[in-house]
Write a protein that holds these residues in place. Sequence first.
Motif, PDB file in Angstrom:
ATOM      1  N   LEU A 140      32.333 -21.641  19.987  1.00  0.00           N
ATOM      2  CA  LEU A 140      31.431 -22.773  20.658  1.00  0.00           C
ATOM      3  C   LEU A 140      30.181 -21.648  20.893  1.00  0.00           C
ATOM      4  O   LEU A 140      30.339 -20.272  21.180  1.00  0.00           O
ATOM      5  CB  LEU A 140      31.925 -22.956  22.037  1.00  0.00           C
ATOM      6  CG  LEU A 140      30.576 -23.859  22.869  1.00  0.00           C
ATOM      7  CD1 LEU A 140      30.862 -25.185  21.723  1.00  0.00           C
ATOM      8  CD2 LEU A 140      31.202 -24.122  23.892  1.00  0.00           C
ATOM      9  N   ASP A 193      25.127 -24.952  20.422  1.00  0.00           N
ATOM     10  CA  ASP A 193      26.112 -26.520  20.121  1.00  0.00           C
ATOM     11  C   ASP A 193      25.755 -27.361  21.355  1.00  0.00           C
ATOM     12  O   ASP A 193      26.252 -28.455  21.436  1.00  0.00           O
ATOM     13  CB  ASP A 193      27.516 -26.072  20.124  1.00  0.00           C
ATOM     14  CG  ASP A 193      27.720 -25.222  18.995  1.00  0.00           C
ATOM     15  OD1 ASP A 193      27.029 -25.334  17.787  1.00  0.00           O
ATOM     16  OD2 ASP A 193      28.740 -24.389  19.034  1.00  0.00           O
ATOM     17  N   LEU A 238      26.952 -31.368  21.566  1.00  0.00           N
ATOM     18  CA  LEU A 238      28.286 -31.720  22.282  1.00  0.00           C
ATOM     19  C   LEU A 238      27.862 -32.627  23.397  1.00  0.00           C
ATOM     20  O   LEU A 238      28.513 -33.790  23.696  1.00  0.00           O
ATOM     21  CB  LEU A 238      28.915 -30.604  22.998  1.00  0.00           C
ATOM     22  CG  LEU A 238      30.037 -29.877  22.060  1.00  0.00           C
ATOM     23  CD1 LEU A 238      30.528 -28.912  22.700  1.00  0.00           C
ATOM     24  CD2 LEU A 238      30.965 -31.114  21.748  1.00  0.00           C
ATOM     25  N   SER A 293      36.540 -21.131  23.928  1.00  0.00           N
ATOM     26  CA  SER A 293      36.051 -22.461  23.442  1.00  0.00           C
ATOM     27  C   SER A 293      35.624 -22.771  22.010  1.00  0.00           C
ATOM     28  O   SER A 293      35.344 -21.541  21.549  1.00  0.00           O
ATOM     29  CB  SER A 293      34.897 -22.771  24.318  1.00  0.00           C
ATOM     30  OG  SER A 293      35.260 -23.420  25.496  1.00  0.00           O
ATOM     31  N   ALA A 308      34.035 -25.357  18.939  1.00  0.00           N
ATOM     32  CA  ALA A 308      33.368 -26.568  18.478  1.00  0.00           C
ATOM     33  C   ALA A 308      34.149 -27.127  17.191  1.00  0.00           C
ATOM     34  O   ALA A 308      34.748 -26.386  16.563  1.00  0.00           O
ATOM     35  CB  ALA A 308      32.003 -26.059  18.055  1.00  0.00           C
ATOM     36  N   ILE A 326      29.070 -31.587  14.556  1.00  0.00           N
ATOM     37  CA  ILE A 326      29.848 -31.414  15.685  1.00  0.00           C
ATOM     38  C   ILE A 326      30.359 -32.857  16.063  1.00  0.00           C
ATOM     39  O   ILE A 326      29.750 -33.759  16.446  1.00  0.00           O
ATOM     40  CB  ILE A 326      29.339 -30.816  16.846  1.00  0.00           C
ATOM     41  CG1 ILE A 326      28.969 -29.370  16.350  1.00  0.00           C
ATOM     42  CG2 ILE A 326      30.094 -30.979  18.087  1.00  0.00           C
ATOM     43  CD1 ILE A 326      28.413 -28.431  17.559  1.00  0.00           C
ATOM     44  N   HIS A 356      35.205 -30.830  20.978  1.00  0.00           N
ATOM     45  CA  HIS A 356      35.260 -29.436  21.814  1.00  0.00           C
ATOM     46  C   HIS A 356      36.853 -29.467  22.029  1.00  0.00           C
ATOM     47  O   HIS A 356      37.342 -30.391  22.404  1.00  0.00           O
ATOM     48  CB  HIS A 356      34.375 -29.453  23.060  1.00  0.00           C
ATOM     49  CG  HIS A 356      34.801 -28.291  23.829  1.00  0.00           C
ATOM     50  ND1 HIS A 356      35.795 -28.374  24.873  1.00  0.00           N
ATOM     51  CD2 HIS A 356      34.288 -26.986  23.780  1.00  0.00           C
ATOM     52  CE1 HIS A 356      35.696 -27.053  25.247  1.00  0.00           C
ATOM     53  NE2 HIS A 356      34.707 -26.606  24.854  1.00  0.00           N
TER      54      HIS A 356
END
Length: 181
Positions: free
Chosen positions: A19, A23, A27, A64, A66, A75, A78
């Motif tokens: 991540l 992003d 997200l 984390s 993506a 995207i 997550h």
Amino acid sequence: MPLDRQPVLETERLTLRPLAEDDREALYEIASDPAVWEQHPIHDRWRRGVFDAFFDEGLASGGSLAVLHKSDNRIVGHTRYDKYDPEEGGVVEIGWTFLAPMCWGKGLNPEMKRAMLAHAFEGVETVEFRVGDTNYRSRNALEAIGAVRTDRYELERYQGKRVVHLVYEITREAFESGPLA
């Protein structure tokens, strides 16, 4: 060897990658749909301030990822590796997963989890998941990939209400002979 909690993982239809701050808006576009959180204990993560705190915590966690759909490199969700403990064979938690509603029911979650579990089991013996007791969508998804509910649970509070998180797990051995094998 320590577990890399921010690998790049490829599946047939998805790419999971670390991540990045860039992003955030893509997200949030997904997370701003209240349907994504309707069964989640943090049911208002669709609110900008609540989401931003979640996103910032994810960036700081060092685990984390993506989730991008390979067809257009957009995207679509997550997920996260967290709470890594290398002792006694090792354990890592997988969670904080959400996907865009357009991805629901298409087999993307098990596809993603298969890759994440295969990666995790290169370095740990057990993977844990924590899920809100009333989050039946996530509980059913976990059971479908072979996760087993343990007798452990965690109590927290959110907005003055009690939140119960059930703990599920999959061992390396169960994964190798389970539904994702």
